[in-house]
Design a protein around this motif. Structure first.
Motif, PDB file in Angstrom:
ATOM      1  N   SER A  39      36.974 -15.284  63.475  1.00 11.56           N
ATOM      2  CA  SER A  39      37.742 -14.820  62.312  1.00 11.56           C
ATOM      3  C   SER A  39      37.307 -15.470  61.003  1.00 11.56           C
ATOM      4  CB  SER A  39      39.234 -15.078  62.533  1.00 11.56           C
ATOM      5  OG  SER A  39      39.470 -16.460  62.665  1.00 11.56           O
ATOM      6  N   MET A  40      36.440 -16.494  61.053  1.00 14.52           N
ATOM      7  CA  MET A  40      35.979 -17.134  59.815  1.00 14.52           C
ATOM      8  C   MET A  40      34.546 -16.763  59.455  1.00 14.52           C
ATOM      9  SD  MET A  40      38.430 -18.772  58.392  1.00 14.52           S
ATOM     10  CE  MET A  40      37.540 -19.783  57.194  1.00 14.52           C
ATOM     11  N   GLN A  41      33.704 -16.521  60.465  1.00 12.37           N
ATOM     12  CA  GLN A  41      32.293 -16.243  60.168  1.00 12.37           C
ATOM     13  C   GLN A  41      32.091 -14.868  59.542  1.00 12.37           C
ATOM     14  OE1 GLN A  41      29.502 -17.232  63.268  1.00 12.37           O
ATOM     15  NE2 GLN A  41      30.355 -19.253  63.546  1.00 12.37           N
ATOM     16  N   ILE A  42      33.147 -14.081  59.515  1.00 10.47           N
ATOM     17  CA  ILE A  42      33.059 -12.752  58.902  1.00 10.47           C
ATOM     18  C   ILE A  42      32.947 -12.848  57.377  1.00 10.47           C
ATOM     19  CG2 ILE A  42      35.582 -12.419  58.727  1.00 10.47           C
ATOM     20  CD1 ILE A  42      34.623  -9.428  59.792  1.00 10.47           C
ATOM     21  N   TYR A  43      33.341 -14.005  56.804  1.00  8.88           N
ATOM     22  CA  TYR A  43      33.361 -14.155  55.343  1.00  8.88           C
ATOM     23  C   TYR A  43      32.011 -14.577  54.780  1.00  8.88           C
ATOM     24  CZ  TYR A  43      38.465 -14.132  55.808  1.00  8.88           C
ATOM     25  OH  TYR A  43      39.758 -13.782  56.091  1.00  8.88           O
ATOM     26  N   LYS A  44      31.610 -13.920  53.707  1.00  7.01           N
ATOM     27  CA  LYS A  44      30.421 -14.332  52.962  1.00  7.01           C
ATOM     28  C   LYS A  44      30.701 -15.678  52.290  1.00  7.01           C
ATOM     29  CE  LYS A  44      29.437  -9.539  51.563  1.00  7.01           C
ATOM     30  NZ  LYS A  44      28.125  -9.162  52.057  1.00  7.01           N
ATOM     31  N   TYR A  45      29.640 -16.424  51.992  1.00 13.22           N
ATOM     32  CA  TYR A  45      29.661 -17.707  51.258  1.00 13.22           C
ATOM     33  C   TYR A  45      30.296 -18.860  52.050  1.00 13.22           C
ATOM     34  CZ  TYR A  45      29.465 -14.108  47.601  1.00 13.22           C
ATOM     35  OH  TYR A  45      29.181 -12.979  46.876  1.00 13.22           O
ATOM     36  N   LYS A  55      19.905 -17.256  59.908  1.00  5.57           N
ATOM     37  CA  LYS A  55      18.927 -16.211  60.277  1.00  5.57           C
ATOM     38  C   LYS A  55      17.890 -16.774  61.257  1.00  5.57           C
ATOM     39  CE  LYS A  55      19.630 -12.168  58.221  1.00  5.57           C
ATOM     40  NZ  LYS A  55      20.727 -11.647  59.021  1.00  5.57           N
ATOM     41  N   THR A  56      17.451 -18.007  61.006  1.00  3.22           N
ATOM     42  CA  THR A  56      16.455 -18.641  61.882  1.00  3.22           C
ATOM     43  C   THR A  56      17.004 -18.797  63.292  1.00  3.22           C
ATOM     44  OG1 THR A  56      15.889 -19.926  59.922  1.00  3.22           O
ATOM     45  CG2 THR A  56      14.873 -20.625  61.986  1.00  3.22           C
ATOM     46  N   GLU A  57      18.258 -19.286  63.372  1.00  2.00           N
ATOM     47  CA  GLU A  57      18.879 -19.500  64.684  1.00  2.00           C
ATOM     48  C   GLU A  57      19.064 -18.191  65.452  1.00  2.00           C
ATOM     49  OE1 GLU A  57      21.745 -23.387  63.981  1.00  2.00           O
ATOM     50  OE2 GLU A  57      22.314 -21.484  63.096  1.00  2.00           O
ATOM     51  N   MET A  58      19.219 -17.087  64.711  1.00  8.54           N
ATOM     52  CA  MET A  58      19.403 -15.782  65.372  1.00  8.54           C
ATOM     53  C   MET A  58      18.187 -15.393  66.208  1.00  8.54           C
ATOM     54  SD  MET A  58      21.348 -13.430  62.543  1.00  8.54           S
ATOM     55  CE  MET A  58      22.917 -13.930  61.842  1.00  8.54           C
ATOM     56  N   ASN A  59      17.031 -15.964  65.842  1.00  7.65           N
ATOM     57  CA  ASN A  59      15.844 -15.780  66.660  1.00  7.65           C
ATOM     58  C   ASN A  59      15.506 -14.308  66.919  1.00  7.65           C
ATOM     59  OD1 ASN A  59      13.731 -16.639  68.323  1.00  7.65           O
ATOM     60  ND2 ASN A  59      14.976 -18.331  69.099  1.00  7.65           N
ATOM     61  N   GLY A  60      15.731 -13.482  65.886  1.00  9.57           N
ATOM     62  CA  GLY A  60      15.378 -12.066  66.008  1.00  9.57           C
ATOM     63  C   GLY A  60      16.441 -11.217  66.681  1.00  9.57           C
ATOM     64  N   ILE A  61      17.540 -11.827  67.116  1.00 13.80           N
ATOM     65  CA  ILE A  61      18.616 -11.059  67.762  1.00 13.80           C
ATOM     66  C   ILE A  61      19.568 -10.543  66.680  1.00 13.80           C
ATOM     67  CG2 ILE A  61      20.598 -11.164  69.351  1.00 13.80           C
ATOM     68  CD1 ILE A  61      17.927 -11.395  70.853  1.00 13.80           C
ATOM     69  N   GLU A  62      19.805  -9.255  66.683  1.00 14.98           N
ATOM     70  CA  GLU A  62      20.702  -8.635  65.690  1.00 14.98           C
ATOM     71  C   GLU A  62      22.136  -9.120  65.905  1.00 14.98           C
ATOM     72  OE1 GLU A  62      20.931  -6.715  62.379  1.00 14.98           O
ATOM     73  OE2 GLU A  62      19.108  -6.289  63.517  1.00 14.98           O
ATOM     74  N   HIS A  63      22.804  -9.484  64.791  1.00 13.57           N
ATOM     75  CA  HIS A  63      24.199  -9.925  64.844  1.00 13.57           C
ATOM     76  C   HIS A  63      25.063  -9.021  63.959  1.00 13.57           C
ATOM     77  CE1 HIS A  63      22.721 -13.524  66.770  1.00 13.57           C
ATOM     78  NE2 HIS A  63      23.935 -14.038  66.842  1.00 13.57           N
ATOM     79  N   TYR A  64      26.280  -8.803  64.386  1.00 17.63           N
ATOM     80  CA  TYR A  64      27.226  -7.970  63.638  1.00 17.63           C
ATOM     81  C   TYR A  64      28.518  -8.744  63.392  1.00 17.63           C
ATOM     82  CZ  TYR A  64      24.074  -4.404  65.503  1.00 17.63           C
ATOM     83  OH  TYR A  64      22.957  -3.682  65.840  1.00 17.63           O
ATOM     84  N   LEU A  65      29.256  -8.322  62.364  1.00 21.55           N
ATOM     85  CA  LEU A  65      30.516  -8.942  61.962  1.00 21.55           C
ATOM     86  C   LEU A  65      30.363 -10.403  61.544  1.00 21.55           C
ATOM     87  CD1 LEU A  65      33.177  -7.268  64.308  1.00 21.55           C
ATOM     88  CD2 LEU A  65      32.705  -6.827  61.906  1.00 21.55           C
ATOM     89  N   ILE A  66      29.215 -10.675  60.913  1.00 20.89           N
ATOM     90  CA  ILE A  66      28.993 -11.973  60.262  1.00 20.89           C
ATOM     91  C   ILE A  66      28.649 -11.645  58.807  1.00 20.89           C
ATOM     92  CG2 ILE A  66      27.335 -13.892  60.074  1.00 20.89           C
ATOM     93  CD1 ILE A  66      27.322 -14.059  63.099  1.00 20.89           C
ATOM     94  N   ASP A  67      29.261 -12.364  57.861  1.00 15.95           N
ATOM     95  CA  ASP A  67      28.968 -12.121  56.431  1.00 15.95           C
ATOM     96  C   ASP A  67      29.270 -10.687  56.003  1.00 15.95           C
ATOM     97  OD1 ASP A  67      28.153 -14.601  55.671  1.00 15.95           O
ATOM     98  OD2 ASP A  67      26.021 -14.244  55.920  1.00 15.95           O
ATOM     99  N   GLU A  68      30.350 -10.128  56.496  1.00 23.49           N
ATOM    100  CA  GLU A  68      30.635  -8.711  56.194  1.00 23.49           C
ATOM    101  C   GLU A  68      31.597  -8.523  55.030  1.00 23.49           C
ATOM    102  OE1 GLU A  68      31.005  -5.555  58.649  1.00 23.49           O
ATOM    103  OE2 GLU A  68      29.282  -6.098  59.858  1.00 23.49           O
ATOM    104  N   ILE A  69      32.476  -9.501  54.808  1.00 25.12           N
ATOM    105  CA  ILE A  69      33.492  -9.305  53.769  1.00 25.12           C
ATOM    106  C   ILE A  69      33.544 -10.532  52.853  1.00 25.12           C
ATOM    107  CG2 ILE A  69      34.902  -7.749  55.213  1.00 25.12           C
ATOM    108  CD1 ILE A  69      36.796 -10.142  55.690  1.00 25.12           C
ATOM    109  N   TYR A  70      34.194 -10.352  51.702  1.00 23.65           N
ATOM    110  CA  TYR A  70      34.333 -11.451  50.738  1.00 23.65           C
ATOM    111  C   TYR A  70      35.573 -12.282  51.078  1.00 23.65           C
ATOM    112  CZ  TYR A  70      30.680  -9.117  48.179  1.00 23.65           C
ATOM    113  OH  TYR A  70      29.473  -8.550  47.836  1.00 23.65           O
ATOM    114  N   PRO A  71      35.591 -13.547  50.642  1.00 27.37           N
ATOM    115  CA  PRO A  71      36.716 -14.420  51.005  1.00 27.37           C
ATOM    116  C   PRO A  71      38.091 -13.916  50.557  1.00 27.37           C
ATOM    117  CG  PRO A  71      34.875 -15.731  50.239  1.00 27.37           C
ATOM    118  CD  PRO A  71      34.512 -14.301  49.976  1.00 27.37           C
ATOM    119  N   ASP A  72      38.135 -13.019  49.568  1.00 21.63           N
ATOM    120  CA  ASP A  72      39.451 -12.516  49.141  1.00 21.63           C
ATOM    121  C   ASP A  72      39.750 -11.131  49.711  1.00 21.63           C
ATOM    122  OD1 ASP A  72      37.524 -11.284  47.618  1.00 21.63           O
ATOM    123  OD2 ASP A  72      38.502 -11.632  45.681  1.00 21.63           O
TER     124      ASP A  72
END
Length: 314
Positions: A39-45, A55-72
């Motif tokens: 519930s926290m990783q969805i927020y940008k910044y 991105k490096t840790e993702m190692n080429g694996i596509e991720h979803y519902l990370i950095d999708e919305i703004y904190p407000d």
């Protein structure tokens, strides 16, 4: 569960147990893509305080519902449920296996069980009212109200956990039902998927050591600067996102209410308490196949065990 149902893999467990690194390796082994149930990783910044995967840790694996919305932005369980369902379909259309990874129990339950959260919308006006009330009269005041309306949730939520007290009150006022109603007996299982549910766990003392170390790393990596930056960008400390673990404690330090050492100790303590609540939450679910990380002397053996477990059920 029937063979014809599309598989949905879930890797859950407490904070700092190692879900991120395990899920990446598993995804590589089974041609999977990852949907975050955090519930926290969805927020940008908000990167350092959420221990967000890079991105490096993702190692080429596509991720979803990370950095999708703004904190407000508001984001409810209902929003998660519909977004995650869309992504599950998208991943399958790409010929990959969807893997849901995270520690937010209610998010995971919204996929595993047939829960209807459509009514449990976010009510910002109500939320602001309770935030103000807590500020003016202290947490005791809103906690007592919760005890009157939903004693089960009150017993489960810590008196200092403003965010969850307010969320429980909000759900009650929005739906006419206590939050515990949505948790009880996990309701009916979702029969859309062949659910393969893995839980990662470890010795509690070792987990607590990892949590304490993780907090130290967050501070070293610039958590204080991250919180300052968010406040400078105009994101209010009253936002649900800014009430998250790692943010509210540093805000109290920046306001001069605590010394840095006190803030760090409170963050460590509250993170340990959070992990304990997560374990209690997941342990109630009899469908989870638990894997103890300490049963393996290296990570390759652990990954092999998780992958074998999944492949047997596909």
């Amino acid at each position: 569960m029937g063979d014809k149902k599309p598989p949905l893999i879930i890797i859950a467990g407490p904070t700092a147990v190692g879900k991120t690194s395990v899920s990446i390796e598993v995804a590589k082994n089974i041609n999977g893509e990852i949907i975050s149930a955090d519930s926290m990783q969805i927020y940008k910044y908000m990167d350092i305080g959420t221990a967000k995967i890079s991105k490096t840790e993702m190692n080429g694996i596509e991720h979803y519902l990370i950095d999708e919305i703004y904190p407000d932005d508001s984001f409810s369980v209902s929003d998660f449920q519909s977004k995650a369902t869309e992504y599950i379909a998208l991943i399958r259309d790409r010929g990959k296996l969807p893997i849901v990874v995270g520690g937010t129990g209610l998010y995971i339950n919204s996929l595993v069980y047939d829960l209807d959260f459509t009514q449990a919308i976010s009510n910002w006006e109500l939320r602001s009212k309770y935030i103000e009330k807590a500020k003016q009269y202290g947490n005791q005041c809103i906690y007592e109200e919760l005890k009157e309306l939903d004693i089960e949730s009150a017993n489960r939520i810590h008196i200092n956990d403003t965010k969850r007290i307010i969320r429980a009150l909000e759900i009650y006022h929005e739906t006419g039902k206590p939050m515990s109603y949505f948790y009880k007996d996990f309701r009916k299982e979702n029969d859309k998927y062949n659910i393969i549910f893995i839980g990662l766990t470890m010795d509690r003392d070792k987990l607590y050591e990892r949590i304490n170390r993780r907090v130290d790393i967050m501070i070293e990596s610039g958590l204080i600067e991250e919180v300052k930056k968010l406040l400078n960008m105009g994101y209010s400390e009253d936002l649900v996102s800014m009430q998250g673990l790692g943010y509210k404690e540093i805000i109290q330090y920046l306001k001069g209410n605590y010394s840095l050492d006190e803030s760090i100790e409170i963050l460590k303590r509250d993170s340990r308490r959070y992990a304990k609540r997560q374990l209690t939450w997941f342990r109630r679910d009899k469908n989870i196949e638990w894997i103890n990380i300490h049963d393996f002397d290296n990570s390759n053996k652990l990954i092999d065990c998780v992958v074998k477990n999944i492949k047997e059920k596909l």
